[in-house]
Design a protein around this motif. Sequence first.
Motif, mmCIF file in Angstrom:
data_model
loop_
_atom_site.group_PDB
_atom_site.id
_atom_site.type_symbol
_atom_site.label_atom_id
_atom_site.label_comp_id
_atom_site.label_asym_id
_atom_site.label_seq_id
_atom_site.Cartn_x
_atom_site.Cartn_y
_atom_site.Cartn_z
ATOM 1 N N PRO A 26 46.767 50.692 -3.375
ATOM 2 C CA PRO A 26 47.719 51.260 -4.263
ATOM 3 C C PRO A 26 49.002 51.173 -3.597
ATOM 4 C CG PRO A 26 46.351 52.824 -3.644
ATOM 5 C CD PRO A 26 45.799 51.538 -3.117
ATOM 6 N N ALA A 27 50.083 51.236 -4.480
ATOM 7 C CA ALA A 27 51.323 51.238 -3.712
ATOM 8 C C ALA A 27 51.860 52.695 -3.351
ATOM 9 C CB ALA A 27 52.473 50.591 -4.881
ATOM 10 N N SER A 28 51.119 53.544 -4.346
ATOM 11 C CA SER A 28 51.751 55.078 -4.122
ATOM 12 C C SER A 28 50.624 55.583 -3.317
ATOM 13 C CB SER A 28 51.639 55.606 -5.692
ATOM 14 O OG SER A 28 50.334 56.006 -6.102
ATOM 15 N N SER A 29 50.810 56.860 -2.829
ATOM 16 C CA SER A 29 50.100 57.501 -1.937
ATOM 17 C C SER A 29 49.205 58.615 -2.812
ATOM 18 C CB SER A 29 50.770 58.364 -1.019
ATOM 19 O OG SER A 29 51.630 59.403 -1.753
ATOM 20 N N ASP A 30 48.958 58.378 -4.342
ATOM 21 C CA ASP A 30 48.184 58.765 -5.257
ATOM 22 C C ASP A 30 47.153 58.032 -5.759
ATOM 23 O OD1 ASP A 30 47.778 61.127 -6.788
ATOM 24 O OD2 ASP A 30 49.213 60.573 -8.094
ATOM 25 N N PRO A 31 46.117 57.941 -5.114
ATOM 26 C CA PRO A 31 44.964 56.697 -5.520
ATOM 27 C C PRO A 31 44.306 57.115 -6.690
ATOM 28 C CG PRO A 31 44.135 57.831 -3.556
ATOM 29 C CD PRO A 31 45.660 58.435 -3.814
ATOM 30 N N LEU A 32 43.996 58.379 -6.997
ATOM 31 C CA LEU A 32 43.226 58.799 -8.020
ATOM 32 C C LEU A 32 43.781 59.133 -9.230
ATOM 33 C CD1 LEU A 32 41.354 61.646 -6.205
ATOM 34 C CD2 LEU A 32 40.590 59.401 -6.502
ATOM 35 N N VAL A 33 43.087 58.436 -10.347
ATOM 36 C CA VAL A 33 43.569 58.598 -11.677
ATOM 37 C C VAL A 33 42.399 59.411 -12.500
ATOM 38 C CG1 VAL A 33 44.633 56.313 -11.657
ATOM 39 C CG2 VAL A 33 42.377 56.401 -12.358
ATOM 40 N N GLY A 34 42.583 59.478 -13.740
ATOM 41 C CA GLY A 34 41.696 60.502 -14.639
ATOM 42 C C GLY A 34 41.220 61.823 -14.112
ATOM 43 N N ARG A 35 42.073 62.307 -13.966
ATOM 44 C CA ARG A 35 41.789 63.578 -13.388
ATOM 45 C C ARG A 35 41.831 64.609 -14.676
ATOM 46 N NH1 ARG A 35 46.319 62.258 -10.431
ATOM 47 N NH2 ARG A 35 46.181 61.853 -8.540
ATOM 48 N N THR A 36 40.646 64.803 -15.038
ATOM 49 C CA THR A 36 40.142 65.346 -16.521
ATOM 50 C C THR A 36 40.155 66.886 -16.188
ATOM 51 O OG1 THR A 36 38.000 64.996 -16.265
ATOM 52 C CG2 THR A 36 39.333 63.394 -17.506
ATOM 53 N N GLY A 37 39.593 67.381 -15.017
ATOM 54 C CA GLY A 37 39.024 68.772 -14.984
ATOM 55 C C GLY A 37 38.090 69.064 -15.618
ATOM 56 N N GLN A 38 37.702 68.103 -16.392
ATOM 57 C CA GLN A 38 36.373 68.356 -17.255
ATOM 58 C C GLN A 38 35.002 68.399 -16.487
ATOM 59 O OE1 GLN A 38 36.313 69.077 -20.633
ATOM 60 N NE2 GLN A 38 38.724 69.252 -20.237
ATOM 61 N N PRO A 39 33.914 68.876 -16.858
ATOM 62 C CA PRO A 39 32.809 68.942 -16.004
ATOM 63 C C PRO A 39 32.063 67.452 -16.165
ATOM 64 C CG PRO A 39 32.792 70.661 -17.818
ATOM 65 C CD PRO A 39 33.887 69.915 -17.919
ATOM 66 N N ALA A 40 31.616 67.012 -15.015
ATOM 67 C CA ALA A 40 31.025 65.857 -14.995
ATOM 68 C C ALA A 40 29.660 65.709 -15.936
ATOM 69 C CB ALA A 40 30.529 65.397 -13.548
ATOM 70 N N PRO A 41 29.519 64.521 -16.522
ATOM 71 C CA PRO A 41 28.239 64.705 -17.332
ATOM 72 C C PRO A 41 26.832 64.712 -16.671
ATOM 73 C CG PRO A 41 29.808 62.996 -17.986
ATOM 74 C CD PRO A 41 30.319 63.566 -16.571
ATOM 75 N N ALA A 42 26.190 65.674 -16.907
ATOM 76 C CA ALA A 42 24.636 65.787 -16.214
ATOM 77 C C ALA A 42 24.019 64.590 -16.632
ATOM 78 C CB ALA A 42 23.983 66.870 -16.852
#
Length: 174
Positions: A26-42
């Motif tokens: 990635p060109a930026s130093s921010d590699p993560l997307v999809g920061r939902t803060g939602q619980p991960a599905p069990a």
Amino acid sequence: MAVGGILGVVVIASIALWQAESSSSPASSDPLVGRTGQPAPAFTLPSLSNLGQNVSLAAFRGRPLVVNFWASWCIPCRTEMPLLEQAFQAEHGRVQFLGIDANDTQGAAKAFLDQVHVTYPAASDANGSVATQFGLFGLPTTLFISASGTVVGRYIGQLHSDTLQAALEEAFHA
């Protein structure tokens, strides 16, 4: 027929372009997307590490978790797997790792894991149902889940050592 051929070339070119883009650093130093803060599905899946047993998300609660969705037939997945193993070893248990083999056979997955000497837990999602629960549309995709079970973010495409380190730092060590 010519239209079908042209359409096929466009689809193949689009997929190749997407894979090249998603597997580049990635060109930026921010590699993560999809920061939902939602619980991960069990989920509960058959283990590839301990045949005859199951692996569930709940078993990883209490420590940060990296979940890598992969398949033995996926070339970028095969390329990044040794990096994930190195990161697992370097974290010394501070961060847990789980590989989920999606849309693949258990035999092919197990053979690949043995070939690359993966020591972190792995599970089989043979029909891709768990990948679908997480909203995945391509492999590899790596999710970063907090100790409390919420999705911190995801990285879509092949991880490289710099992007993996940046993602771990951003998700769990910042």
